[in-house]
Design a protein around this motif. Sequence first.
Motif, PDB file in Angstrom:
ATOM      1  N   ARG A 145      50.555  58.013  -5.561  1.00 46.03           N
ATOM      2  CA  ARG A 145      49.432  57.867  -6.493  1.00 46.03           C
ATOM      3  C   ARG A 145      49.386  56.461  -7.084  1.00 46.03           C
ATOM      4  NH1 ARG A 145      44.897  59.137  -6.436  1.00 46.03           N
ATOM      5  NH2 ARG A 145      45.170  61.408  -6.509  1.00 46.03           N
ATOM      6  N   ALA A 146      50.539  55.934  -7.429  1.00 42.00           N
ATOM      7  CA  ALA A 146      50.567  54.592  -8.019  1.00 42.00           C
ATOM      8  C   ALA A 146      50.059  53.551  -7.031  1.00 42.00           C
ATOM      9  CB  ALA A 146      51.988  54.254  -8.470  1.00 42.00           C
ATOM     10  N   GLY A 147      50.446  53.675  -5.777  1.00 43.75           N
ATOM     11  CA  GLY A 147      50.030  52.699  -4.776  1.00 43.75           C
ATOM     12  C   GLY A 147      48.591  52.862  -4.351  1.00 43.75           C
ATOM     13  N   ALA A 148      48.115  54.102  -4.261  1.00 41.58           N
ATOM     14  CA  ALA A 148      46.767  54.367  -3.762  1.00 41.58           C
ATOM     15  C   ALA A 148      45.705  54.160  -4.819  1.00 41.58           C
ATOM     16  CB  ALA A 148      46.684  55.796  -3.229  1.00 41.58           C
ATOM     17  N   GLY A 149      46.065  54.286  -6.079  1.00 39.74           N
ATOM     18  CA  GLY A 149      45.079  54.181  -7.147  1.00 39.74           C
ATOM     19  C   GLY A 149      44.417  55.511  -7.434  1.00 39.74           C
ATOM     20  N   ASP A 150      43.591  55.540  -8.452  1.00 50.72           N
ATOM     21  CA  ASP A 150      43.018  56.794  -8.925  1.00 50.72           C
ATOM     22  C   ASP A 150      41.904  57.338  -8.044  1.00 50.72           C
ATOM     23  OD1 ASP A 150      44.729  56.748 -11.085  1.00 50.72           O
ATOM     24  OD2 ASP A 150      43.282  55.752 -12.413  1.00 50.72           O
ATOM     25  N   SER A 151      41.241  56.488  -7.281  1.00 52.36           N
ATOM     26  CA  SER A 151      40.062  56.940  -6.537  1.00 52.36           C
ATOM     27  C   SER A 151      40.384  57.492  -5.148  1.00 52.36           C
ATOM     28  CB  SER A 151      39.063  55.790  -6.390  1.00 52.36           C
ATOM     29  OG  SER A 151      39.636  54.721  -5.658  1.00 52.36           O
ATOM     30  N   THR A 152      41.624  57.347  -4.686  1.00 61.25           N
ATOM     31  CA  THR A 152      42.010  57.820  -3.354  1.00 61.25           C
ATOM     32  C   THR A 152      42.462  59.269  -3.426  1.00 61.25           C
ATOM     33  OG1 THR A 152      42.715  55.592  -2.743  1.00 61.25           O
ATOM     34  CG2 THR A 152      43.530  57.404  -1.383  1.00 61.25           C
ATOM     35  N   LEU A 153      42.024  60.083  -2.480  1.00 65.26           N
ATOM     36  CA  LEU A 153      42.461  61.474  -2.392  1.00 65.26           C
ATOM     37  C   LEU A 153      43.863  61.543  -1.805  1.00 65.26           C
ATOM     38  CD1 LEU A 153      39.147  62.981  -0.950  1.00 65.26           C
ATOM     39  CD2 LEU A 153      39.923  63.039  -3.325  1.00 65.26           C
ATOM     40  N   LEU A 154      44.687  62.450  -2.342  1.00 64.18           N
ATOM     41  CA  LEU A 154      46.063  62.607  -1.877  1.00 64.18           C
ATOM     42  C   LEU A 154      46.263  64.011  -1.319  1.00 64.18           C
ATOM     43  CD1 LEU A 154      48.149  60.966  -4.750  1.00 64.18           C
ATOM     44  CD2 LEU A 154      46.980  59.872  -2.825  1.00 64.18           C
ATOM     45  N   ARG A 155      46.810  64.067  -0.111  1.00 62.68           N
ATOM     46  CA  ARG A 155      47.112  65.344   0.531  1.00 62.68           C
ATOM     47  C   ARG A 155      48.595  65.360   0.895  1.00 62.68           C
ATOM     48  NH1 ARG A 155      43.610  66.639   5.765  1.00 62.68           N
ATOM     49  NH2 ARG A 155      42.062  65.871   4.250  1.00 62.68           N
ATOM     50  N   VAL A 156      49.295  66.470   0.610  1.00 61.54           N
ATOM     51  CA  VAL A 156      50.706  66.573   0.957  1.00 61.54           C
ATOM     52  C   VAL A 156      50.913  67.776   1.863  1.00 61.54           C
ATOM     53  CG1 VAL A 156      51.470  65.450  -1.173  1.00 61.54           C
ATOM     54  CG2 VAL A 156      51.325  67.955  -1.083  1.00 61.54           C
ATOM     55  N   ASP A 157      51.943  67.679   2.709  1.00 62.92           N
ATOM     56  CA  ASP A 157      52.224  68.697   3.716  1.00 62.92           C
ATOM     57  C   ASP A 157      53.700  69.044   3.681  1.00 62.92           C
ATOM     58  OD1 ASP A 157      52.446  70.305   5.945  1.00 62.92           O
ATOM     59  OD2 ASP A 157      51.846  68.769   7.384  1.00 62.92           O
ATOM     60  N   ALA A 158      54.010  70.297   3.350  1.00 66.34           N
ATOM     61  CA  ALA A 158      55.401  70.735   3.254  1.00 66.34           C
ATOM     62  C   ALA A 158      55.938  71.306   4.561  1.00 66.34           C
ATOM     63  CB  ALA A 158      55.552  71.781   2.151  1.00 66.34           C
ATOM     64  N   ASN A 159      55.082  71.534   5.555  1.00 67.27           N
ATOM     65  CA  ASN A 159      55.542  72.079   6.839  1.00 67.27           C
ATOM     66  C   ASN A 159      56.431  73.308   6.676  1.00 67.27           C
ATOM     67  OD1 ASN A 159      55.475  68.776   7.885  1.00 67.27           O
ATOM     68  ND2 ASN A 159      54.427  70.355   9.079  1.00 67.27           N
ATOM     69  N   GLU A 160      56.012  74.241   5.809  1.00 63.07           N
ATOM     70  CA  GLU A 160      56.671  75.542   5.629  1.00 63.07           C
ATOM     71  C   GLU A 160      58.026  75.453   4.922  1.00 63.07           C
ATOM     72  OE1 GLU A 160      55.700  78.273   9.318  1.00 63.07           O
ATOM     73  OE2 GLU A 160      56.577  76.401  10.048  1.00 63.07           O
ATOM     74  N   ALA A 161      58.331  74.324   4.270  1.00 67.46           N
ATOM     75  CA  ALA A 161      59.692  74.110   3.780  1.00 67.46           C
ATOM     76  C   ALA A 161      60.052  74.921   2.546  1.00 67.46           C
ATOM     77  CB  ALA A 161      59.907  72.625   3.473  1.00 67.46           C
TER      78      ALA A 161
END
Length: 393
Positions: free
Chosen positions: A179-195
């Motif tokens: 989030r810090a690197g992308a800034g506030d306007s970029t959408l963030l998606r995370v993937d846990a791969n069933e972990a």
Amino acid sequence: MRITSFRATPVAVPYRREEVWAFGRRRGQVSVLLEVETDEGVTGLGEAAAYPSAEIVLAVLRGLEPMVLGADPRRIERLVRGIELVGTWHHVKATSPAIAAVEMACWDIVGKLCGQPLVNLLGGRFRDRVEFFYYVAAGSPEQVAEEAARAASAGFSTCYLKVGADDPEVDLERVAALRAGAGDSTLLRVDANEAWSPGAAVRMIRRLEPYDLELVEQPVSGRNLAELAYVRGRVGVPILANEASWTRYDQLAVINAGAADVLSVDNQMDGGLLNLKRSAGLCEAAGLPVVKHSLGELGVALAAAVHAIAATPNFRYANQGYAALLADDVTEGFGAVESTVRGSLAVPEGPGLGVRLDPERVAKYAELFRAQGERFAFHDPAAVSAPLALPKF
């Protein structure tokens, strides 16, 4: 018109940075390029991700020869149904990438025969460009922030990061850095791969909510839809099904279970572009959007996906791509590296897939596969030797 022969060439293309996920890593992309020749001199291109391995894809292609050679490549439904039902290949999901490559090459032939780009044969352009996310390779928080800033400056609307580390605090630090690197306007998606287990997933997602996540992909096992629905009902971030939704039959089960807000679809995991369209139609009828999943694609399979996505309305999110990781490609002028401009790809204009192989790069990366193919496999030797369990906690 009849199919007279086909030639399969496995290639290994390095990544700029290693791909790392909850249970493994890859240092590059292995794909099997397929050239399907006909008695009228028209050749179709296809591509299969080496899932679960190049050796299995090549073995499946050899097994398909009796059903493919001599067939009319224009009768795609008939050919694929013969493979699935007469050949009984529909029982084993690991055969899907090879079947998808054959179907893809047939579509390329049909498009070339009628002088039309594939998008026009799949319904016509609903959109002119197809959006992809920026794949941020897992690393230190400083590396993650640097990659996220690079994505934002390049104009990508969405950053994607693997989570599911052995220590959950590592995930929290990485997402904060993202989030810090992308800034506030970029959408963030995370993937846990069933972990994660259901309880751990709820706790983790709630702790990640302050970073304004767009989607959380497959936080728990894809084999237990009740668990996925449990998590979905207890968090404020939309849930994306992936391992739970690789085929249209799986997607129907996810819909019936109310287990996800968005579903991944993948022509390579479900045996072809027509099945990708069917998957999207199922989800559209249920009022759900879809995103394109990828096992890793070079320019041939990427072009096929762009045509299909461009012709299908409910691809409403950025799709999975490997532009941020790949160091090179095997096509002339179209590929993840050359063609991604500000996070999207234009639909190829030429007939069929609209792409050509670059013979020099194909030869270069075919030789790399022959010399070092085992180094590009999905598995991570360190992970294989560790005591693994699903979920991690």
